[in-house]
Write a protein that holds these residues in place. Structure first.
Motif, PDB file in Angstrom:
ATOM      1  N   GLU A   1       0.828  -1.203   0.000  1.00 26.63           N
ATOM      2  CA  GLU A   1       0.000   0.000   0.000  1.00 26.63           C
ATOM      3  C   GLU A   1       0.866   1.257   0.000  1.00 26.63           C
ATOM      4  O   GLU A   1       0.500   2.266  -0.615  1.00 26.63           O
ATOM      5  CB  GLU A   1      -0.937  -0.004   1.219  1.00 26.63           C
TER       6      GLU A   1
ATOM      7  N   LEU B   1       2.043   1.733  -3.565  1.00 28.46           N
ATOM      8  CA  LEU B   1       0.963   2.281  -4.393  1.00 28.46           C
ATOM      9  C   LEU B   1       0.750   3.761  -4.104  1.00 28.46           C
ATOM     10  O   LEU B   1       0.508   4.557  -5.023  1.00 28.46           O
ATOM     11  CB  LEU B   1      -0.325   1.496  -4.153  1.00 28.46           C
TER      12      LEU B   1
ATOM     13  N   ARG C   1       1.147   6.817  -6.857  1.00 29.70           N
ATOM     14  CA  ARG C   1       0.107   7.820  -7.130  1.00 29.70           C
ATOM     15  C   ARG C   1       0.633   9.236  -6.896  1.00 29.70           C
ATOM     16  O   ARG C   1       0.299  10.165  -7.636  1.00 29.70           O
ATOM     17  CB  ARG C   1      -1.110   7.537  -6.256  1.00 29.70           C
TER      18      ARG C   1
ATOM     19  N   ASP D   1      -2.032   0.416 -17.430  1.00 26.65           N
ATOM     20  CA  ASP D   1      -2.546   0.119 -16.091  1.00 26.65           C
ATOM     21  C   ASP D   1      -2.291  -1.341 -15.748  1.00 26.65           C
ATOM     22  O   ASP D   1      -1.992  -2.168 -16.626  1.00 26.65           O
ATOM     23  CB  ASP D   1      -4.042   0.425 -15.999  1.00 26.65           C
TER      24      ASP D   1
ATOM     25  N   THR E   1      -4.938  -3.730  -9.307  1.00 27.18           N
ATOM     26  CA  THR E   1      -4.333  -3.527  -7.982  1.00 27.18           C
ATOM     27  C   THR E   1      -3.896  -4.842  -7.374  1.00 27.18           C
ATOM     28  O   THR E   1      -2.825  -4.928  -6.753  1.00 27.18           O
ATOM     29  CB  THR E   1      -5.323  -2.805  -7.051  1.00 27.18           C
TER      30      THR E   1
ATOM     31  N   ARG F   1      -0.133  -5.771  -6.064  1.00 23.79           N
ATOM     32  CA  ARG F   1       0.145  -6.247  -4.703  1.00 23.79           C
ATOM     33  C   ARG F   1       0.912  -7.568  -4.723  1.00 23.79           C
ATOM     34  O   ARG F   1       1.876  -7.757  -3.968  1.00 23.79           O
ATOM     35  CB  ARG F   1      -1.160  -6.402  -3.929  1.00 23.79           C
TER      36      ARG F   1
END
Length: 422
Positions: A8, A11, A15, A388, A391, A395
């Motif tokens: 997380e 990520l 971003r 893309d 997610t 992970r």
């Protein structure tokens, strides 16, 4: 050694970088050697300043951050990728691997010193998008960058690669001194998105990578005669654009015939006006195949196609090799570790896949035990703002990468990873 990364946090970093260097819909703005690229590196330096690492830039413009080990093992393990991007590129290409490497160093720094030193690297100008010559920083470190081969390469504004490098304080002629950076390197590990459809088609979220294909990249220049479009009969024209277009169609067939890929990425012509026959045309040619002999055959056939097309339109033709890479298989022991790590992370078990795109691991993998991991791409395209990955795939890939690095560190510390490349 089990190394579990915080996916997380990776990520969130991704971003944040995307918002700082392009935004959600505009695509990445991190073209190598540009002000945007320098700003992105300043952002990365801000993250590294929070960690107990020594940061420096080498002679080729690569950025390094060193986390010292506890002294129980010689040498070091390298983790990293690149922050530069193609114009309006995706939010994951290159920076997924770089920011996962950042999280790797961050996680290691939060605990006891690792048994071996770990170095993060941000390779300079991996993409080659501005000058057509990929892997600039890593090839300098690997000793395969000849300044004379790239000195005169121009970008769209007429700036040379040498001038662009100098604008950020890098001397092209001194870049070869960066080869010393691999002295003591025991392993290199890189994470990337696949940029293609294999994992999506097979329903796999991530995979170990077997190696990278070979590549030949050429600039082909057709020379003819500019002439008035209205007064010059078709049979008397020395039309270089017609010659280049004819060659390009045959080059496509070469790729199909040999089950490889053959791409004419651009054709530029002069004088480039609607009322004149093109007196000069330059074509960018890229060829890739897993087998070195087949790649050589493809190259010979493509160059022959250019000669025949030039003769057909009464033109001259010259060729200039701007880049080449032999097929690079990755280290079998590290590939096995990566495959097991993907399975342990919930990505399933499957054969390692080859990489069609080149990566910095292509250069480093010929000298240092190397492995890559891929995350699934969906849509299965890259070098575009719609790039893309799910997610869940990110992970899994991040976790698998951390596990692989941890196991590689343990092997290096134990002296059980032989240094011979495959």
């Amino acid at each position: 050694m089990t190394l579990l990364l915080d996916a997380e946090r990776v990520l969130a970093d991704l971003r944040e970088l995307a918002a700082a260097s392009g935004g959600e819909h505009a695509g990445a703005k991190r073209l190598a050697w540009s002000a945007d690229w320098t700003a992105a590196r300043e952002w990365l330096l801000g993250k590294l300043q929070e960690l107990p690492v020594a940061v420096e830039r080498d002679e080729a413009g690569n950025l390094w951050a060193q986390l010292d080990g506890d002294g129980s093992a010689d040498g070091f393990v390298i983790v990293g990728s690149h922050i530069d991007a193609v114009p309006s590129g995706g939010w994951l290409d290159g920076c997924l691997g770089l920011l996962t490497a950042l999280e790797t160093v961050r996680t290691l720094a939060a605990g006891a010193a690792p048994p071996v030193t770990v170095k993060l690297v941000d390779w300079a100008d991996e993409e080659g998008a501005r000058f057509g010559r990929s892997l600039v920083g890593s090839s300098a470190v690997a000793g395969t960058l000849d300044p004379d081969d790239v000195r005169g390469l121009l970008d769209a504004d007429g700036t040379t690669l040498q001038e662009a490098m100098a604008s950020v304080g890098v001397d092209l002629d001194g870049a070869s001194a960066a080869t010393a950076r691999l002295d003591g390197a025991r392993a290199y590990l890189e994470l990337h998105i696949e940029q293609g459809p294999v994992l999506l088609d097979t329903g796999r979220l991530a995979s170990a990578v077997a190696g990278t294909v070979g590549d030949e990249r050429y600039l082909i220049t057709f020379s003819g005669q500019s002439a008035h479009a209205g007064s010059t009969p078709m049979r008397l024209r020395r039309d270089t654009l017609a010659a280049a277009a004819t060659a390009a169609l045959e080059i496509r067939e070469v790729g199909i015939r040999h089950d490889g890929v053959a791409t004419v990425g651009a054709i530029t012509s002069k004088p480039a006006v609607i009322t004149a026959v093109a007196g000069e045309s330059e074509m960018m040619l890229d060829l890739r195949h897993l087998d070195a002999d087949t790649l050589a055959t493809m190259l010979a056939e493509c160059l022959d196609a250019c000669e025949r097309a030039a003769a057909q339109f009464d033109c001259g033709v010259t060729q200039r090799r701007v880049f080449g890479a032999t097929p690079t298989p990755f280290h079998p022991k590290l590939v096995a570790l990566a495959r097991a790590a993907v399975a342990a992370a919930g990505g399933g078990d499957g054969d390692p896949i080859p990489s069609g795109p080149l990566h910095d691991a292509t250069e480093i993998g010929r000298l240092v035990p190397t492995v890559m991991l891929f995350a699934q791409s969906d849509p299965p395209i890259s070098h575009t703002e719609v790039e893309d990955s799910p997610t869940d795939a990110l992970r899994v890939a991040i976790e698998a990468y951390g596990r692989t690095v941890g196991e590689a560190i343990a092997l290096v510390a134990a002296g059980s990873l032989d240094e011979a490349v495959a």
